[in-house]
Scaffold this active site. Structure first.
Site, PDB file in Angstrom:
ATOM      1  N   LYS A  84      -9.219   6.265  -9.685  1.00 41.83           N
ATOM      2  CA  LYS A  84      -8.771   5.613  -8.443  1.00 41.83           C
ATOM      3  C   LYS A  84      -9.716   4.463  -8.143  1.00 41.83           C
ATOM      4  O   LYS A  84     -10.870   4.479  -8.559  1.00 41.83           O
ATOM      5  CB  LYS A  84      -8.814   6.601  -7.268  1.00 41.83           C
ATOM      6  CG  LYS A  84      -7.962   6.204  -6.091  1.00 41.83           C
ATOM      7  CD  LYS A  84      -6.514   6.617  -6.290  1.00 41.83           C
ATOM      8  CE  LYS A  84      -5.608   6.118  -5.194  1.00 41.83           C
ATOM      9  NZ  LYS A  84      -4.279   6.768  -5.273  1.00 41.83           N
ATOM     10  N   ASP A 122      -1.441   1.463  -4.062  1.00 38.61           N
ATOM     11  CA  ASP A 122      -1.705   2.557  -3.108  1.00 38.61           C
ATOM     12  C   ASP A 122      -1.653   1.879  -1.731  1.00 38.61           C
ATOM     13  O   ASP A 122      -1.087   0.779  -1.610  1.00 38.61           O
ATOM     14  CB  ASP A 122      -3.065   3.229  -3.380  1.00 38.61           C
ATOM     15  CG  ASP A 122      -3.221   4.549  -2.628  1.00 38.61           C
ATOM     16  OD1 ASP A 122      -2.679   5.564  -3.090  1.00 38.61           O
ATOM     17  OD2 ASP A 122      -3.869   4.573  -1.548  1.00 38.61           O
TER      18      ASP A 122
HETATM   19  P1  NDP Z   1       1.446   1.563   2.363  1.00 32.82           P
HETATM   20  O1  NDP Z   1       0.277   0.676   2.515  1.00 32.82           O
HETATM   21  O2  NDP Z   1       2.714   1.019   1.816  1.00 32.82           O
HETATM   22  O3  NDP Z   1       1.796   2.271   3.753  1.00 32.82           O
HETATM   23  C1  NDP Z   1       0.859   3.067   4.401  1.00 32.82           C
HETATM   24  C2  NDP Z   1       1.424   3.483   5.742  1.00 32.82           C
HETATM   25  O4  NDP Z   1       0.568   4.404   6.359  1.00 32.82           O
HETATM   26  C3  NDP Z   1       1.563   2.326   6.706  1.00 32.82           C
HETATM   27  O5  NDP Z   1       2.629   2.568   7.570  1.00 32.82           O
HETATM   28  C4  NDP Z   1       0.247   2.354   7.454  1.00 32.82           C
HETATM   29  O6  NDP Z   1       0.295   1.754   8.724  1.00 32.82           O
HETATM   30  C5  NDP Z   1      -0.010   3.826   7.548  1.00 32.82           C
HETATM   31  N1  NDP Z   1      -1.458   4.069   7.536  1.00 32.82           N
HETATM   32  C6  NDP Z   1      -2.321   3.731   6.569  1.00 32.82           C
HETATM   33  N2  NDP Z   1      -3.581   4.048   6.904  1.00 32.82           N
HETATM   34  C7  NDP Z   1      -3.493   4.592   8.108  1.00 32.82           C
HETATM   35  C8  NDP Z   1      -4.457   5.127   8.968  1.00 32.82           C
HETATM   36  N3  NDP Z   1      -5.765   5.159   8.671  1.00 32.82           N
HETATM   37  N4  NDP Z   1      -4.010   5.642  10.139  1.00 32.82           N
HETATM   38  C9  NDP Z   1      -2.692   5.612  10.451  1.00 32.82           C
HETATM   39  N5  NDP Z   1      -1.733   5.112   9.672  1.00 32.82           N
HETATM   40  C10 NDP Z   1      -2.132   4.605   8.511  1.00 32.82           C
HETATM   41  O7  NDP Z   1       0.938   2.775   1.462  1.00 32.82           O
HETATM   42  P2  NDP Z   1       1.789   3.860   0.660  1.00 32.82           P
HETATM   43  O8  NDP Z   1       3.060   4.146   1.359  1.00 32.82           O
HETATM   44  O9  NDP Z   1       1.821   3.418  -0.748  1.00 32.82           O
HETATM   45  O10 NDP Z   1       0.824   5.118   0.730  1.00 32.82           O
HETATM   46  C11 NDP Z   1       0.956   6.130   1.739  1.00 32.82           C
HETATM   47  C12 NDP Z   1       0.271   7.387   1.261  1.00 32.82           C
HETATM   48  O11 NDP Z   1       0.900   7.834   0.058  1.00 32.82           O
HETATM   49  C13 NDP Z   1      -1.218   7.258   0.909  1.00 32.82           C
HETATM   50  O12 NDP Z   1      -1.862   8.478   1.190  1.00 32.82           O
HETATM   51  C14 NDP Z   1      -1.202   7.039  -0.596  1.00 32.82           C
HETATM   52  O13 NDP Z   1      -2.428   7.396  -1.191  1.00 32.82           O
HETATM   53  C15 NDP Z   1      -0.073   7.983  -0.984  1.00 32.82           C
HETATM   54  N6  NDP Z   1       0.579   7.757  -2.259  1.00 32.82           N
HETATM   55  C16 NDP Z   1       1.108   6.548  -2.599  1.00 32.82           C
HETATM   56  C17 NDP Z   1       1.757   6.381  -3.800  1.00 32.82           C
HETATM   57  C18 NDP Z   1       2.395   5.116  -4.182  1.00 32.82           C
HETATM   58  O14 NDP Z   1       3.024   5.070  -5.248  1.00 32.82           O
HETATM   59  N7  NDP Z   1       2.337   4.062  -3.395  1.00 32.82           N
HETATM   60  C19 NDP Z   1       1.848   7.488  -4.773  1.00 32.82           C
HETATM   61  C20 NDP Z   1       1.343   8.754  -4.284  1.00 32.82           C
HETATM   62  C21 NDP Z   1       0.720   8.849  -3.087  1.00 32.82           C
HETATM   63  P3  NDP Z   1       0.030   0.188   8.887  1.00 32.82           P
HETATM   64  O15 NDP Z   1       1.283  -0.487   8.437  1.00 32.82           O
HETATM   65  O16 NDP Z   1      -0.265  -0.006  10.333  1.00 32.82           O
HETATM   66  O17 NDP Z   1      -1.137  -0.119   8.008  1.00 32.82           O
HETATM   67  O1  2IT Z   2      -1.749   8.346  -5.371  1.00 26.93           O
HETATM   68  C1  2IT Z   2      -1.053   7.971  -6.334  1.00 26.93           C
HETATM   69  O2  2IT Z   2      -0.607   8.773  -7.167  1.00 26.93           O
HETATM   70  C2  2IT Z   2      -0.750   6.546  -6.449  1.00 26.93           C
HETATM   71  N1  2IT Z   2      -1.163   5.771  -5.598  1.00 26.93           N
HETATM   72  C3  2IT Z   2       0.040   6.045  -7.628  1.00 26.93           C
HETATM   73  C4  2IT Z   2      -0.851   5.847  -8.809  1.00 26.93           C
HETATM   74  C5  2IT Z   2      -0.208   5.188 -10.006  1.00 26.93           C
HETATM   75  O3  2IT Z   2      -0.950   4.976 -10.966  1.00 26.93           O
HETATM   76  O4  2IT Z   2       0.986   4.901  -9.992  1.00 26.93           O
END
Ligand code: NDP
Ligand code: 2IT
Length: 444
Positions: free
Chosen positions: A126, A166
């Protein structure tokens, strides 16, 4: 003292200032107790737990860039390469002001087990930075991404370490980083996933984490004799995972009534309008107040609060430690039957235990959100064979992987007499494959 307790003590001593990393390690090691006890001598002799909790390496670097006023800004960059026993390091890059080494280590550690669960050959890693993309111009984002990749490029490669998106890192950032890598290395290779479709990206990667979360959730509730049709679902977050989780839940006939961002949340009893949410978040990069302004049925509230809304299924999709013990109590009191984590470690340990103790079907992020990284691995396969698969082909593979993950974690929990404990099942199933590979490869 048991081997697990000894190592937990050691990890606490060595990483005292990293609460999220300690939380992730504590959850995993505690749930591995039966497996470790069954193999204590072998694991102890080979220092399996000491090795699996210590990253192969952790890289930290300065990221200088120039803002639109001509001022030089300095951020801190990270890449933690945790374990490559079963494949090249794989995991996203988080861009958020809260990022520090402990956060990246917790995410890298979880990624080892998650990636193992996908059944694909990817190790755990990561990275990210404390850079805040909010309010930055496209030029500032590019300047940051180019500087970040200038240093990161020394440590990654298609067969070495393959980063992806992420929080805060989406298609725009991956594009700028890929361009800089190509320029520095003078080669076009699948060094990042989540790329644009015109330069090696995979169809369905954008949707994969959210869709995958729903494929697993659907299988889980199907195995308990229920269906998604007519269910009320509460989702947190309004980013990549939340948007596509909402879309797939709706396609399955459920009604999603909430979303949230870091400043507030929406309750929309008529069901979230995904097209509008995408416009507000993906195109305008605006606050949820804009969603509320455009949608008469939506109520906007400042702060946090989605878990107080009555639901059948809750899907935390924002960030770590966003579902606390009081939220768990509220969910149970409101009759919620199922919690599946789209985010990484969104539920605290005490909240998880409360939900499990009250009969809620709870699947942690390592299993439930593995669809994103699984589809990244499918992107790597397509890049290696220099072919692109259709949306339907990738989506069908994703669904197969998620259904398979559910049955693997269910079986693993049953094998160790913990039927229904999907957290333990996921940690055990993910761990077994990695440990076998580590033992086969000797002391390294
Ligand atoms: P994005 O940046 O697209 O969206 C994140 C969302 O969560 C936004 O709405 C954001 O609000 C909110 N958020 C982020 N940080 C905070 C915080 N500290 N407090 C409150 N709200 C918060 O990220 P993702 O959707 O990609 O990721 C969301 C989660 O999913 C994370 O935990 C990530 O690690 C996990 N994840 C993502 C994957 C991926 O493929 N993208 C795969 C597996 C897991 P705002 O818009 O105000 O910032
Ligand atoms: O938390 C996760 O699994 C991710 N942000 C996706 C990682 C990836 O390599 O697609």
């Amino acid at each position: 003292m048991s081997y697990v307790d000894e190592v937990l003590e050691l990890v606490k001593q060595k990483n005292a200032s990293e609460p999220e990393f300690l939380q992730a390690v504590t959850e995993v090691l505690n749930s591995l107790r039966p497996v470790v006890e069954a193999n204590e001598e072998l694991y102890r002799k080979n220092a399996i737990l000491e090795r699996i909790t210590e990253p192969d390496r952790q890289i930290m670097f300065r990221v200088p860039w120039v803002d639109d006023k001509g001022q030089v800004q300095v951020n801190r960059g990270f890449r933690v390469q945790f374990n490559n026993a079963i494949g090249p390091y794989k995991g996203g890059l988080r861009l958020h002001p809260s990022v520090n080494l402990g956060i990246i280590k917790f995410l890298g550690f979880e990624q080892i087990f998650k990636n193992s669960l996908t059944s694909l050959p990817i190790g755990g890693g990561k990275g990210g930075s404390d850079f805040d993309p909010k309010g930055k111009s496209d030029r500032e984002i590019m300047a940051f991404c180019q500087s970040f990749m200038t240093e990161l490029s020394k440590y990654i490669g298609a067969d070495v370490d393959v980063p992806a998106g992420d929080i805060g890192t989406g298609a725009r950032e991956i594009g700028f980083m890929f361009g800089q890598y190509k320029r520095i290395k003078g080669m076009f290779e699948g060094v990042l996933t989540g790329k644009g479709l015109t330069y090696g990206g995979s169809l369905a990667r954008t949707e994969a984490t959210g869709y995958g979360l729903l494929y697993l959730t659907e299988e889980l509730i199907k195995c308990h004799g229920e269906s998604m049709e007519g269910k009320t679902v509460v989702v947190s977050g309004a980013g990549n995972v939340a948007i596509y989780a909402t879309q797939k839940a709706q396609q399955m006939g459920a009604k999603v009534v909430t979303c949230s961002d870091s400043t507030g949340w929406i309750y929309d009893p008529e069901g979230i309008d995904v097209a509008l949410l995408k416009e507000v978040k993906e195109v305008k990069r605006a606050r949820l107040t804009e969603y509320a302004a455009a949608r008469p049925s939506a109520q906007y509230h400042e702060g946090r609060g989605v878990w107080q809304i009555k639901c059948d299924i809750a899907l935390p999709c924002a960030t770590q430690n966003e579902l606390l013990i009081e939220d768990a109590k509220q969910l149970v009191a409101n009759g919620c039957k199922c919690v599946c984590e789209g985010a990484n470690m969104p539920t605290t340990i005490d909240a998880t235990e409360y939900l499990q103790a009250n009969g809620v079907w709870f699947v942690g992020g390592k299993a439930a959100n593995a669809g994103g990284v699984a589809t990244s691995a499918l992107e790597m396969s397509q890049n290696s064979e220099r072919l692109s698969w259709s949306f339907e082909e990738v989506d069908a593979k994703l669904k197969g992987i998620m259904v398979n993950i559910y049955h693997n974690i269910d079986d693993a929990a049953k094998r160790y007499g913990m039927e229904g404990n999907y957290v333990a099942g996921a940690n055990i199933a993910g761990f077994e494959k990695v440990v076998n590979a580590m033992l086969a490869q000797g002391v390294c």
